[in-house]
Write a protein that holds these residues in place. Structure first.
Motif, PDB file in Angstrom:
ATOM      1  N   VAL A 144     -12.807 -17.989 -20.212  1.00 46.68           N
ATOM      2  CA  VAL A 144     -11.694 -19.102 -20.151  1.00 46.68           C
ATOM      3  C   VAL A 144     -10.475 -18.713 -20.644  1.00 46.68           C
ATOM      4  O   VAL A 144      -9.315 -18.836 -20.392  1.00 46.68           O
ATOM      5  CB  VAL A 144     -11.456 -20.334 -20.859  1.00 46.68           C
ATOM      6  N   GLN A 145     -10.564 -17.132 -20.329  1.00 47.03           N
ATOM      7  CA  GLN A 145      -9.492 -16.225 -21.032  1.00 47.03           C
ATOM      8  C   GLN A 145      -8.820 -15.899 -19.135  1.00 47.03           C
ATOM      9  O   GLN A 145      -9.950 -15.481 -19.003  1.00 47.03           O
ATOM     10  CB  GLN A 145      -9.755 -15.870 -22.528  1.00 47.03           C
ATOM     11  N   PRO A 146      -7.600 -15.132 -19.747  1.00 45.01           N
ATOM     12  CA  PRO A 146      -7.432 -14.623 -17.943  1.00 45.01           C
ATOM     13  C   PRO A 146      -8.167 -13.294 -17.855  1.00 45.01           C
ATOM     14  O   PRO A 146      -8.805 -12.905 -16.850  1.00 45.01           O
ATOM     15  CB  PRO A 146      -5.945 -14.306 -18.375  1.00 45.01           C
ATOM     16  N   ASP A 147      -8.534 -12.861 -19.199  1.00 47.94           N
ATOM     17  CA  ASP A 147      -9.035 -11.246 -18.795  1.00 47.94           C
ATOM     18  C   ASP A 147     -11.135 -11.851 -19.653  1.00 47.94           C
ATOM     19  O   ASP A 147     -11.119 -10.733 -20.417  1.00 47.94           O
ATOM     20  CB  ASP A 147      -8.546 -10.103 -19.806  1.00 47.94           C
ATOM     21  N   ALA A 148     -11.597 -12.810 -19.545  1.00 47.58           N
ATOM     22  CA  ALA A 148     -12.501 -12.780 -19.859  1.00 47.58           C
ATOM     23  C   ALA A 148     -13.789 -11.994 -19.661  1.00 47.58           C
ATOM     24  O   ALA A 148     -13.576 -11.354 -19.268  1.00 47.58           O
ATOM     25  CB  ALA A 148     -13.323 -14.253 -19.123  1.00 47.58           C
ATOM     26  N   GLY A 149     -14.588 -12.015 -20.968  1.00 49.54           N
ATOM     27  CA  GLY A 149     -15.282 -10.396 -20.636  1.00 49.54           C
ATOM     28  C   GLY A 149     -14.395  -9.364 -22.352  1.00 49.54           C
ATOM     29  O   GLY A 149     -15.636  -8.183 -22.298  1.00 49.54           O
ATOM     30  N   SER A 150     -13.876  -9.085 -21.667  1.00 46.28           N
ATOM     31  CA  SER A 150     -12.744  -8.240 -22.634  1.00 46.28           C
ATOM     32  C   SER A 150     -12.676  -8.094 -24.617  1.00 46.28           C
ATOM     33  O   SER A 150     -13.031  -9.503 -24.571  1.00 46.28           O
ATOM     34  CB  SER A 150     -11.907  -8.204 -22.251  1.00 46.28           C
ATOM     35  N   PRO A 151     -12.927  -7.202 -24.891  1.00 44.46           N
ATOM     36  CA  PRO A 151     -12.853  -7.927 -26.463  1.00 44.46           C
ATOM     37  C   PRO A 151     -10.982  -8.816 -26.404  1.00 44.46           C
ATOM     38  O   PRO A 151     -11.536  -9.407 -27.861  1.00 44.46           O
ATOM     39  CB  PRO A 151     -12.360  -6.181 -27.230  1.00 44.46           C
ATOM     40  N   ALA A 152     -10.097  -8.031 -25.698  1.00 46.49           N
ATOM     41  CA  ALA A 152      -8.930  -8.867 -26.274  1.00 46.49           C
ATOM     42  C   ALA A 152      -9.483 -10.444 -26.324  1.00 46.49           C
ATOM     43  O   ALA A 152      -8.500 -11.674 -26.884  1.00 46.49           O
ATOM     44  CB  ALA A 152      -8.188  -8.265 -25.239  1.00 46.49           C
ATOM     45  N   ALA A 153      -9.798 -10.986 -25.366  1.00 45.98           N
ATOM     46  CA  ALA A 153     -10.459 -12.331 -24.810  1.00 45.98           C
ATOM     47  C   ALA A 153     -10.640 -13.435 -26.380  1.00 45.98           C
ATOM     48  O   ALA A 153     -10.493 -13.686 -26.307  1.00 45.98           O
ATOM     49  CB  ALA A 153     -10.949 -12.531 -23.560  1.00 45.98           C
ATOM     50  N   GLU A 154     -11.788 -12.393 -26.392  1.00 44.00           N
ATOM     51  CA  GLU A 154     -12.721 -12.644 -27.891  1.00 44.00           C
ATOM     52  C   GLU A 154     -11.928 -12.963 -29.267  1.00 44.00           C
ATOM     53  O   GLU A 154     -11.418 -14.181 -29.757  1.00 44.00           O
ATOM     54  CB  GLU A 154     -13.574 -12.077 -28.026  1.00 44.00           C
ATOM     55  N   GLN A 155     -10.807 -12.270 -29.043  1.00 41.29           N
ATOM     56  CA  GLN A 155      -9.679 -12.030 -30.377  1.00 41.29           C
ATOM     57  C   GLN A 155      -8.876 -13.326 -29.978  1.00 41.29           C
ATOM     58  O   GLN A 155      -8.571 -13.811 -31.362  1.00 41.29           O
ATOM     59  CB  GLN A 155      -8.661 -10.542 -30.599  1.00 41.29           C
ATOM     60  N   ARG A 156      -8.522 -13.650 -29.023  1.00 39.51           N
ATOM     61  CA  ARG A 156      -6.998 -15.076 -28.533  1.00 39.51           C
ATOM     62  C   ARG A 156      -8.030 -15.623 -28.615  1.00 39.51           C
ATOM     63  O   ARG A 156      -7.813 -16.627 -29.374  1.00 39.51           O
ATOM     64  CB  ARG A 156      -6.763 -14.218 -27.551  1.00 39.51           C
ATOM     65  N   ALA A 157      -9.256 -15.787 -28.662  1.00 31.13           N
ATOM     66  CA  ALA A 157     -10.198 -16.842 -28.343  1.00 31.13           C
ATOM     67  C   ALA A 157     -10.499 -17.868 -29.891  1.00 31.13           C
ATOM     68  O   ALA A 157     -10.482 -18.713 -30.105  1.00 31.13           O
ATOM     69  CB  ALA A 157     -11.470 -16.599 -28.218  1.00 31.13           C
ATOM     70  N   LEU A 158     -11.150 -16.488 -30.893  1.00 30.66           N
ATOM     71  CA  LEU A 158     -11.011 -16.303 -32.386  1.00 30.66           C
ATOM     72  C   LEU A 158      -9.560 -17.813 -32.525  1.00 30.66           C
ATOM     73  O   LEU A 158      -9.444 -18.490 -33.473  1.00 30.66           O
ATOM     74  CB  LEU A 158     -11.201 -15.490 -33.074  1.00 30.66           C
ATOM     75  N   LEU A 192      -0.681 -22.838 -24.316  1.00 31.88           N
ATOM     76  CA  LEU A 192      -0.476 -23.215 -23.124  1.00 31.88           C
ATOM     77  C   LEU A 192       0.275 -21.814 -22.043  1.00 31.88           C
ATOM     78  O   LEU A 192      -0.119 -21.546 -21.701  1.00 31.88           O
ATOM     79  CB  LEU A 192       0.001 -24.350 -22.587  1.00 31.88           C
ATOM     80  N   GLN A 193       1.178 -21.569 -23.007  1.00 30.19           N
ATOM     81  CA  GLN A 193       1.854 -20.787 -23.178  1.00 30.19           C
ATOM     82  C   GLN A 193       1.463 -19.087 -23.139  1.00 30.19           C
ATOM     83  O   GLN A 193       1.333 -18.376 -22.127  1.00 30.19           O
ATOM     84  CB  GLN A 193       3.926 -20.478 -23.642  1.00 30.19           C
ATOM     85  N   GLU A 194       0.402 -18.991 -24.177  1.00 23.98           N
ATOM     86  CA  GLU A 194       0.399 -17.749 -24.132  1.00 23.98           C
ATOM     87  C   GLU A 194      -1.416 -17.688 -23.198  1.00 23.98           C
ATOM     88  O   GLU A 194      -1.681 -16.292 -23.796  1.00 23.98           O
ATOM     89  CB  GLU A 194      -0.608 -17.685 -26.266  1.00 23.98           C
ATOM     90  N   GLY A 195      -1.885 -18.609 -22.700  1.00 26.18           N
ATOM     91  CA  GLY A 195      -2.686 -18.792 -21.670  1.00 26.18           C
ATOM     92  C   GLY A 195      -2.384 -18.166 -20.214  1.00 26.18           C
ATOM     93  O   GLY A 195      -3.489 -17.996 -19.475  1.00 26.18           O
ATOM     94  N   LEU A 196      -1.220 -17.980 -20.654  1.00 25.40           N
ATOM     95  CA  LEU A 196      -0.919 -17.232 -18.859  1.00 25.40           C
ATOM     96  C   LEU A 196      -1.177 -16.377 -18.535  1.00 25.40           C
ATOM     97  O   LEU A 196      -1.412 -15.195 -19.175  1.00 25.40           O
ATOM     98  CB  LEU A 196       0.971 -17.709 -18.704  1.00 25.40           C
ATOM     99  N   ALA A 197      -1.777 -16.121 -17.187  1.00 27.99           N
ATOM    100  CA  ALA A 197      -2.661 -15.163 -17.616  1.00 27.99           C
ATOM    101  C   ALA A 197      -1.329 -13.602 -16.971  1.00 27.99           C
ATOM    102  O   ALA A 197       0.373 -14.301 -16.896  1.00 27.99           O
ATOM    103  CB  ALA A 197      -2.738 -14.776 -15.409  1.00 27.99           C
ATOM    104  N   PRO A 198      -1.879 -12.227 -17.550  1.00 24.21           N
ATOM    105  CA  PRO A 198      -0.371 -11.768 -17.978  1.00 24.21           C
ATOM    106  C   PRO A 198       0.251 -10.984 -16.342  1.00 24.21           C
ATOM    107  O   PRO A 198      -0.684 -11.180 -15.364  1.00 24.21           O
ATOM    108  CB  PRO A 198      -1.145 -10.752 -18.446  1.00 24.21           C
TER     109      PRO A 198
END
Length: 198
Positions: A144-158, A192-198
């Motif tokens: 559910v990250q804005p860039d789901a599927g990217s390594p950055a999305a997994e890091q944010r999910a952690l 919620l602030q960090e989850g906003l699309a870039p």
């Protein structure tokens, strides 16, 4: 004495699993006895070993089932929310709600069992079930990250999982003081602030 039907045996096992999942989340792995689980399931203590070889085995099954039940609830909720941003917002707001803090028996297994699992032996069956559950949480939040599927999305999910679980644990430990609500509110706002699309 008449034999119990296979259907009744299966129903009894399900009752034991449900009762243990709730009780372990409410009271911890070491705060619940087999007799208490069986009583909560409406069964006698003597019937336990017909279903499980040990309390450790039950703890692993209960942990896995609690995570699976939570995943199923979120899968259902997400069908109503097609946008990733809405799904992430719903997850964060639901997880960091006062009601979630106040109902440990029906809420997040990761938060409820973190301390107990950390103190178990490395080869304890519940550790593997807990690890699988946490990985499932990370995968759900990565999706559910804005860039789901990217390594950055997994890091944010952690980082999201660590923030969610940590905030919920601290809020439960400080319940009754204003800081308890403040912990939930500040973690919600940050996520919620960090989850906003870039």
């Amino acid at each position: 004495m008449p034999r119990v039907s296979q259907q009744q045996t299966d129903q009894n096992r399900i009752a034991i699993e449900k009762a243990s999942a709730r009780l372990f989340r409410e009271k911890g792995l070491h705060g619940v006895s087999v007799a208490e689980v069986m009583a909560a399931a409406g069964l006698t203590h003597g019937g336990f070993y017909g279903h499980f070889s040990s309390k450790d085995g039950l703890a692993a099954v209960a942990c896995a089932n609690a995570f699976a039940h939570s995943s199923a609830r979120w899968d259902q909720r997400f069908t109503e929310l097609p946008e990733r941003e809405d799904r992430r917002r719903a997850y964060v707001e639901g997880y960091l709600a006062t009601a979630t803090r106040d109902r440990p028996g029906s809420s997040c297994t990761a938060a409820a069992l973190a301390g107990d699992v950390a103190r178990t032996d490395a080869d304890a069956p519940v550790r593997a079930a807990y690890l699988d559950g946490v990985k499932s949480m990370v995968a759900r939040l990565a999706s559910v990250q804005p860039d789901a599927g990217s390594p950055a999305a997994e890091q944010r999910a952690l980082a999201d999982v660590a923030t969610l679980v940590g905030a919920l644990l601290l809020s439960r430990a400080t319940k009754g003081d204003p800081i308890s609500e403040a912990l939930l509110a500040s973690a919600r706002a940050r996520l919620l602030q960090e989850g906003l699309a870039p």
